[in-house]
Design an enzyme around this catalytic site. Structure first.
Site, PDB file in Angstrom:
ATOM      1  N   ASP A 150      -1.586   7.521   0.688  1.00 38.61           N
ATOM      2  CA  ASP A 150      -0.261   7.245   0.137  1.00 38.61           C
ATOM      3  C   ASP A 150       0.567   6.628   1.259  1.00 38.61           C
ATOM      4  O   ASP A 150       0.912   7.297   2.232  1.00 38.61           O
ATOM      5  CB  ASP A 150       0.366   8.540  -0.370  1.00 38.61           C
ATOM      6  CG  ASP A 150       1.702   8.311  -1.074  1.00 38.61           C
ATOM      7  OD1 ASP A 150       2.397   7.327  -0.740  1.00 38.61           O
ATOM      8  OD2 ASP A 150       2.063   9.117  -1.945  1.00 38.61           O
ATOM      9  N   LYS A 153      10.359   3.194  -4.079  1.00 35.96           N
ATOM     10  CA  LYS A 153      10.955   3.506  -2.792  1.00 35.96           C
ATOM     11  C   LYS A 153      11.196   2.235  -1.966  1.00 35.96           C
ATOM     12  O   LYS A 153      11.977   1.384  -2.370  1.00 35.96           O
ATOM     13  CB  LYS A 153      10.080   4.517  -2.058  1.00 35.96           C
ATOM     14  CG  LYS A 153       9.654   5.715  -2.921  1.00 35.96           C
ATOM     15  CD  LYS A 153      10.801   6.462  -3.556  1.00 35.96           C
ATOM     16  CE  LYS A 153      10.410   7.823  -4.128  1.00 35.96           C
ATOM     17  NZ  LYS A 153       9.482   7.794  -5.286  1.00 35.96           N
ATOM     18  N   TYR A 211       4.084  15.095  -1.238  1.00 33.97           N
ATOM     19  CA  TYR A 211       5.113  15.021  -2.275  1.00 33.97           C
ATOM     20  C   TYR A 211       4.850  16.082  -3.349  1.00 33.97           C
ATOM     21  O   TYR A 211       3.709  16.269  -3.793  1.00 33.97           O
ATOM     22  CB  TYR A 211       5.110  13.615  -2.878  1.00 33.97           C
ATOM     23  CG  TYR A 211       5.924  13.480  -4.132  1.00 33.97           C
ATOM     24  CD1 TYR A 211       7.251  13.914  -4.193  1.00 33.97           C
ATOM     25  CD2 TYR A 211       5.379  12.891  -5.273  1.00 33.97           C
ATOM     26  CE1 TYR A 211       7.992  13.786  -5.347  1.00 33.97           C
ATOM     27  CE2 TYR A 211       6.122  12.748  -6.432  1.00 33.97           C
ATOM     28  CZ  TYR A 211       7.421  13.200  -6.466  1.00 33.97           C
ATOM     29  OH  TYR A 211       8.155  13.076  -7.610  1.00 33.97           O
ATOM     30  N   ARG A 267       0.024  -5.159 -22.281  1.00 33.35           N
ATOM     31  CA  ARG A 267      -0.520  -3.970 -21.645  1.00 33.35           C
ATOM     32  C   ARG A 267      -1.693  -4.347 -20.754  1.00 33.35           C
ATOM     33  O   ARG A 267      -1.856  -3.813 -19.658  1.00 33.35           O
ATOM     34  CB  ARG A 267      -0.980  -2.942 -22.683  1.00 33.35           C
ATOM     35  CG  ARG A 267      -1.753  -1.780 -22.061  1.00 33.35           C
ATOM     36  CD  ARG A 267      -2.030  -0.639 -23.038  1.00 33.35           C
ATOM     37  NE  ARG A 267      -2.395  -1.071 -24.353  1.00 33.35           N
ATOM     38  CZ  ARG A 267      -3.615  -1.520 -24.711  1.00 33.35           C
ATOM     39  NH1 ARG A 267      -4.574  -1.639 -23.813  1.00 33.35           N
ATOM     40  NH2 ARG A 267      -3.851  -1.851 -25.962  1.00 33.35           N
TER      41      ARG A 267
END
Length: 383
Positions: free
Chosen positions: A178, A203, A106, A53
Site C-alpha cells: 500500500d 489521498k 489502516y 463498467r
C-alpha cells in the site's frame, strides 16, 4: 526504450495517458459520461469499448497514467481504495489460503481482513513487517500474499520493500504494498520487488479532498489480466468524472509532495522539541528507527506525522479540538492540513486487536499552507 520510459516523473504525471483529443485537440482528456457505446456490427467494438463498467475512455486515461507513474504494465482504477483491495484479495485468494498483514495498518484494511475476508475461509496473521525475520516466521505453506504499508498508518513504520519482497517470494507469496502515504512520486515499490501496488487515490493522488477512488498497479501482465477480469465481474469501478478529477490532481502531484514533505519535516522538528509531546513518528527524523531504510527507498519522507502527548487520551482529544488551521477530520493527503485522533476515528475498528493504536496518539496530514501558520496552530493547540 520508448519515449515514455525516458521521461521524468513530472512529465509522465502530466502527459502519460493524456494525449490531446484527436477530434478537437483538447489538451485535457474529455469526460466520457456514457454508459454504452455503438458497436460497428455485432461484436465489433469501436476502440474496445462496449459498456462503461468494462472500460471507459476517461478511466483508461487514468489507468494508463497510474501504470506509467508506478512503473507497472497494468493499472486499474476503482471506486475507492477498499474496493481496490477487495478486488485484489478475491483475485489472489481462495478459501484456506493465508495472508500476512502488518501490525500497523489502516483500520479499514484490517476490518476487510477481520470481518469480511475471514468469513469466506481466508486466514491471516499479524507480523511486524519492519522486521524481515518476523515476516519469514509468519509465512506458512498456505501463505499467498504478504501485505505491507510503508510508511504505515498511523505510526509511520517503514518496511524494507526489497528485503521483504525477497522473503515473500522465497515463501511462494506475492508482496502487496500500500503506497498511499508515499505516492509514486516518493516511492516506487514495483521497482523494489513488489508484485502489486495499492492506492487510495482519494489521498495524495487526487490531492484536493474532492474525489474518492482507489487503484491497483502491477508489473505482472498475467496478474493484470486476472485483476481486470475480477474488476469487471465485481464492478466497483471509478466513474468518468472521478477519473477525470484524479487525473487533474495527479498533474501537480510532484510539486505538492515536495511541499507536503518540506512542511511535515518542519512540523516534526517542532513536535520533537515540544515539552508536552512524548514521542514523534516521522521517517524523516534521524531518530526514527528505520530512517536509513526510508532514505534509501524514498525520494522524501511525505506529509504524514503522528505524535503522542502527555496526559493520555483526553489530552490528545483536546489537542485535536483546539486546532484551528488544522481541520478536524478523517482522510488525508489533501492540500489542506487535517488533524485526527486515530483511536476514536480512523482506527476505531482495530481496538482490542494486535493493531490497536495508542490512546494518546494524534495524527496530522500536513498540507501545503504556509508552514509558519501551521507551526503557530500546533503550538496553540498543544497549549
Amino acid at each position: 526504450m520508448s519515449d515514455q520510459q525516458q521521461q521524468s516523473f513530472e512529465t509522465l504525471a502530466i502527459h502519460a495517458g493524456q494525449e490531446a483529443d484527436p477530434l478537437t485537440g483538447a489538451v485535457v482528456p474529455p469526460i466520457y459520461q456514457v454508459s454504452t457505446y455503438k458497436q460497428d456490427g455485432v461484436g465489433g467494438l469501436r476502440g474496445g469499448y462496449e459498456y462503461s463498467r468494462s472500460a471507459n475512455p476517461t478511466r483508461t486515461a487514468l489507468e494508463e497514467n497510474l501504470a506509467a507513474l508506478e512503473g507497472g504494465v497494468r493499472g486499474l482504477a476503482f471506486a475507492s481504495g477498499l474496493a481496490a483491495e477487495d478486488c485484489l484479495l478475491r483475485t489472489l485468494l481462495a478459501p484456506g489460503d493465508h495472508v500476512v498483514i502488518p501490525n500497523d495498518a489502516y483500520g479499514g484494511t484490517f476490518r476487510l481482513f477481520a470481518k469480511v475476508v475471514g468469513r469466506w475461509g481466508v486466514e491471516w496473521s499479524v507480523a511486524d513487517t519492519s522486521d524481515p525475520a518476523a515476516v519469514r516466521a509468519a509465512i506458512t505453506d498456505r501463505t499467498k500474499a504478504v501485505w505491507v504499508e510503508t510508511p504505515s498508518n498511523p505510526l509511520l513504520g517503514i518496511t524494507d520493500i526489497a528485503a521483504v519482497a525477497q522473503v515473500a517470494h522465497e515463501g511462494g507469496a506475492k508482496l502487496v504494498v500500500d503506497n498511499t502515504f508515499a505516492s509514486p512520486y516518493l516511492q516506487q515499490p514495483l521497482a523494489l520487488g513488489a508484485d502489486v501496488v495499492v492506492h487510495s487515490t482519494t489521498k495524495y493522488m487526487g490531492g484536493h479532498s474532492d474525489v474518492v477512488g482507489g487503484a491497483l498497479i502491477t508489473s505482472d501482465a498475467a496478474l493484470g489480466d486476472e485483476l481486470a477480469y475480477h474488476q469487471n465481474a465485481m464492478g466497483a469501478v471509478a466513474g468518468p468524472f472521478d477519473s477525470w478529477l484524479t487525473l487533474r490532481g495527479i498533474k501537480t502531484l510532484a510539486v505538492r509532495m515536495d511541499r507536503h514533505s518540506a512542511n511535515a519535516e518542519r512540523v516534526a522538528e517542532l513536535l520533537l522539541s515540544h515539552p508536552k509531546v512524548t514521542r514523534v513518528y516521522y521517517p524523516g527524523l534521524p531518530e526514527h528507527p528505520l530512517h536509513e531504510v526510508a532514505a534509501k527507498q524514498m525520494r522524501a519522507f511525505g506529509g504524514m506525522v503522528s505524535f503522542r502527548v502527555e496526559g493520555g487520551e483526553e489530552a490528545a482529544v483536546e489537542v485535536c479540538n483546539r486546532a484551528k488551521l488544522f481541520t478536524l477530520g478523517e482522510s488525508l493527503g489533501g492540500v489542506e492540513s487535517l488533524i485526527e485522533h486515530p483511536g476514536r476515528m480512523t482506527h476505531a475498528s482495530v481496538a482490542g486487536s494486535a493493531l490497536e493504536v495508542p490512546a494518546d496518539l494524534v495524527r496530522l496530514s500536513v498540507g501545503i499552507e504556509s508552514v509558519d501558520d501551521l507551526l503557530a496552530d500546533i503550538k496553540q493547540a498543544l497549549g
